[in-house]
Every structure is written in structure tokens, then in C-alpha cells.
Scaffold this motif. Structure first.
Motif, PDB file in Angstrom:
ATOM      1  N   ALA A  47       0.873  -1.166  -0.081  1.00 13.78           N
ATOM      2  CA  ALA A  47      -0.038   0.104  -0.007  1.00 13.78           C
ATOM      3  C   ALA A  47       0.844   1.223  -0.012  1.00 13.78           C
ATOM      4  O   ALA A  47       0.382   2.229  -0.590  1.00 13.78           O
ATOM      5  N   GLY A  48       2.035   1.364   0.662  1.00 15.59           N
ATOM      6  CA  GLY A  48       2.758   2.434   0.729  1.00 15.59           C
ATOM      7  C   GLY A  48       3.343   2.882  -0.662  1.00 15.59           C
ATOM      8  O   GLY A  48       3.293   4.108  -1.023  1.00 15.59           O
ATOM      9  N   THR A  49       3.653   1.881  -1.540  1.00 11.93           N
ATOM     10  CA  THR A  49       4.089   2.379  -2.821  1.00 11.93           C
ATOM     11  C   THR A  49       2.886   3.001  -3.568  1.00 11.93           C
ATOM     12  O   THR A  49       3.128   4.091  -4.248  1.00 11.93           O
ATOM     13  N   ILE A  50       1.757   2.483  -3.522  1.00 12.86           N
ATOM     14  CA  ILE A  50       0.642   2.860  -4.138  1.00 12.86           C
ATOM     15  C   ILE A  50       0.223   4.332  -3.720  1.00 12.86           C
ATOM     16  O   ILE A  50       0.220   5.065  -4.532  1.00 12.86           O
ATOM     17  N   ARG A  51       0.403   4.341  -2.556  1.00 16.45           N
ATOM     18  CA  ARG A  51       0.017   5.783  -1.967  1.00 16.45           C
ATOM     19  C   ARG A  51       0.951   6.868  -2.381  1.00 16.45           C
ATOM     20  O   ARG A  51       0.493   7.948  -2.687  1.00 16.45           O
ATOM     21  N   ALA A  52       2.249   6.587  -2.544  1.00 17.70           N
ATOM     22  CA  ALA A  52       3.269   7.467  -3.249  1.00 17.70           C
ATOM     23  C   ALA A  52       3.023   7.711  -4.515  1.00 17.70           C
ATOM     24  O   ALA A  52       3.819   8.604  -5.142  1.00 17.70           O
ATOM     25  N   MET A  53       2.262   6.965  -5.309  1.00 25.71           N
ATOM     26  CA  MET A  53       1.998   7.234  -6.666  1.00 25.71           C
ATOM     27  C   MET A  53       0.850   8.350  -6.946  1.00 25.71           C
ATOM     28  O   MET A  53       0.571   8.534  -7.844  1.00 25.71           O
ATOM     29  N   ASP A  87      -1.739   5.176 -15.607  1.00 28.23           N
ATOM     30  CA  ASP A  87      -3.204   4.917 -16.059  1.00 28.23           C
ATOM     31  C   ASP A  87      -3.789   3.441 -15.881  1.00 28.23           C
ATOM     32  O   ASP A  87      -5.015   3.575 -15.622  1.00 28.23           O
ATOM     33  N   GLU A  88      -2.889   2.598 -15.587  1.00 25.61           N
ATOM     34  CA  GLU A  88      -3.344   1.158 -14.908  1.00 25.61           C
ATOM     35  C   GLU A  88      -2.288   0.920 -13.596  1.00 25.61           C
ATOM     36  O   GLU A  88      -1.009   1.076 -14.210  1.00 25.61           O
ATOM     37  N   VAL A  89      -2.625   0.298 -12.940  1.00 19.28           N
ATOM     38  CA  VAL A  89      -2.019  -0.662 -11.837  1.00 19.28           C
ATOM     39  C   VAL A  89      -2.377  -2.170 -11.860  1.00 19.28           C
ATOM     40  O   VAL A  89      -3.406  -2.337 -11.832  1.00 19.28           O
ATOM     41  N   ALA A 130      -4.998  -8.410  -2.482  1.00 16.76           N
ATOM     42  CA  ALA A 130      -5.400  -7.416  -3.684  1.00 16.76           C
ATOM     43  C   ALA A 130      -6.771  -6.555  -3.545  1.00 16.76           C
ATOM     44  O   ALA A 130      -6.696  -5.468  -3.927  1.00 16.76           O
ATOM     45  N   ALA A 131      -7.710  -6.958  -2.767  1.00 16.72           N
ATOM     46  CA  ALA A 131      -8.832  -6.254  -2.511  1.00 16.72           C
ATOM     47  C   ALA A 131      -8.344  -5.058  -1.889  1.00 16.72           C
ATOM     48  O   ALA A 131      -8.850  -3.821  -2.231  1.00 16.72           O
ATOM     49  N   SER A 132      -7.688  -5.160  -0.737  1.00 15.04           N
ATOM     50  CA  SER A 132      -7.279  -3.681   0.017  1.00 15.04           C
ATOM     51  C   SER A 132      -6.319  -2.892  -0.970  1.00 15.04           C
ATOM     52  O   SER A 132      -6.352  -1.640  -0.622  1.00 15.04           O
ATOM     53  N   LEU A 133      -5.395  -3.582  -1.749  1.00 12.50           N
ATOM     54  CA  LEU A 133      -4.938  -2.640  -2.676  1.00 12.50           C
ATOM     55  C   LEU A 133      -5.600  -1.917  -3.660  1.00 12.50           C
ATOM     56  O   LEU A 133      -5.312  -0.672  -3.889  1.00 12.50           O
ATOM     57  N   ASP A 185      10.336   0.843  -6.622  1.00 16.43           N
ATOM     58  CA  ASP A 185      11.051   1.978  -6.408  1.00 16.43           C
ATOM     59  C   ASP A 185      10.398   3.259  -6.908  1.00 16.43           C
ATOM     60  O   ASP A 185      10.306   3.486  -7.942  1.00 16.43           O
ATOM     61  N   ILE A 186       9.684   3.965  -5.858  1.00 16.26           N
ATOM     62  CA  ILE A 186       8.926   5.017  -6.267  1.00 16.26           C
ATOM     63  C   ILE A 186       9.722   6.024  -7.240  1.00 16.26           C
ATOM     64  O   ILE A 186       9.072   6.736  -8.087  1.00 16.26           O
TER      65      ILE A 186
END
Length: 226
Positions: free
Chosen positions: A19-25, A31-33, A49-52, A212-213
Motif C-alpha cells: 500500500a505504501g508504494t501505491i499511496r506514493a503514486m 493509467d493502470e496498476v 489485492a482487494a485492499s490494494l 522503487d517510487i
């Protein structure tokens, strides 16, 4: 999805697991993850995956929208996908195996999801057209993606094959994404020499196997600058 080009390639960041990397994005033009459900060191369980996915839906691009979520599968069945999607509500099902047009059509019609079909490219494909591989899927998929044979190898394929696949994708009315060994330092070369609709990166934005963000940011900026 249509094959209409808008001047800048779409960006898919694949293999997210935290989740941390996703939040940093947040704020990046992603366009897609993508989340990997096939056996891989990047594999995630449906509950994770549901939480992500929920984290992705909180992101906003510079245009104000959230990225789509893509699930990567190999050899999936319709019932298996139905069960997983009940837990992890993905936007797109990306099929990497030997799935036929009938399964792709069923996923679209019965499960109501976009379907991306992946076509592995090896050395001998450079001499082919791509048409014979893509045309059977006309009307059953929403995008085509070409990747190095084996997938997830971190290796490029012969890019001389790209124009032939791009022509085939355009002929059947779907966008073409390119994956396989992409990273911030070769994205501009790919896009400068080829007309494609999107790029898909995973290991090329990792350091020691971890997303790596800074590399993600660099990749997105270089793609969108084209």
C-alpha cells in the motif's frame, strides 16, 4: 477501449504488492496498476489485492481520475475468475496463457470486465505480421499486449516486430501495449521509434526486487514527455 491515439502512451505499472508504494503514486500520470495472480514472486492473494485495489481507487492523476486496476492471470478459468473477482473487484482481466477467444468473450460478456490478451514475442516473430495471432481475437478483447516470451523476464524482445503487431491491433480496433524489459532509460527510445498506445513496466521500476517510487516517477515522466 478504442485504438484512438492521444499523443502520449498510457502507462501501466505492474506487480504492485504494498500500500505504501501505491499511496506514493498519488498525483502521477499512471493509467493502470497491475496485480499478479499467476505464480510469481510478485503474486498477491485475492484478499490482499482487494485492499490494494481500494488504495488505487483513492489515487488521482493530474487529470483527476484514478488508475484502472488490472489482474494478471495465466491459464485462468471462467469460474476461477468469477470467484476471484467477487473478492477483488478488478477493472481489467489480463490473460497471459493459452486462453482462446471464447474465454475472452465470456469474461467480457458474463463477468463484465475488460479483457487484455497478451501475446509472447520471440525471435522468430520478428519476421511475422502479428495478424494471424490477433485476428482470431477480433471483437473479444479490449487491448492487446506484446511481451517477451516467458513474461516477467526483465528482457526486451526484438522491437522490429512492434510495427507489425501495431498494424494488426489497429486493424482489429484495439490499442497495443508493449512490455518486456522496459525501464526509465529505454522508454524514450521505444516510443521515439514506434507508435504504440501504452507501455507496461514491472521489474524495470524495482530496486533489489522491490518497487522503487523514484524509478516509477522517472518512468512515468519520460513516457508522458514523449
Amino acid at each position: 477501449m478504442s485504438d484512438k491515439r492521444v499523443g502520449r502512451a498510457r502507462v501501466k505499472i505492474c506487480g504492485l504488492r504494498d500500500a505504501g508504494t501505491i499511496r506514493a503514486m498519488d498525483g502521477l500520470a499512471v493509467d493502470e496498476v497491475g496485480f499478479v495472480f499467476a505464480k510469481s514472486r510478485r503474486q498477491v492473494e485475492p484478499e490482499t489485492a482487494a485492499s490494494l485495489i481500494a488504495e488505487v481507487k483513492r489515487l488521482r492523476s493530474p487529470q483527476g481520475d484514478a488508475p484502472k486496476t488490472v489482474g494478471v492471470f495465466v491459464g485462468a478459468s471462467l469460474e476461477g475468475l468469477r470467484e476471484l473477482l467477487a473478492v477483488a473487484p478488478l477493472d481489467v482481466v489480463q490473460l497471459h496463457g493459452d486462453e482462446d477467444p471464447e474465454l475472452c468473450s465470456s469474461v467480457r460478456d458474463e463477468l463484465g470486465k475488460e479483457v487484455w490478451k497478451v501475446f509472447s514475442v520471440s525471435g522468430e516473430d520478428a519476421a511475422g505480421t502479428g495478424h494471424e495471432r490477433l485476428f482470431p481475437f477480433q471483437g473479444t478483447i479490449d487491448a492487446a499486449l506484446i511481451d517477451t516470451a516467458g513474461g516477467g523476464t526483465g528482457q526486451t524482445f526484438g522491437w522490429e516486430a512492434i510495427p507489425r503487431y501495431a498494424a494488426a491491433a489497429k486493424a482489429i480496433g484495439v490499442p497495443l501495449y508493449v512490455a518486456g524489459g522496459l525501464h526509465p532509460d529505454n522508454a524514450s527510445e521505444l516510443l521515439g521509434n514506434n507508435e504504440v498506445d501504452g507501455v507496461d513496466v514491472s521489474s524495470g521500476v524495482e530496486t533489489d526486487g522491490v518497487k522503487d517510487i523514484e524509478k516509477i516517477r522517472a518512468f512515468v515522466e519520460r513516457v508522458k514527455a514523449r
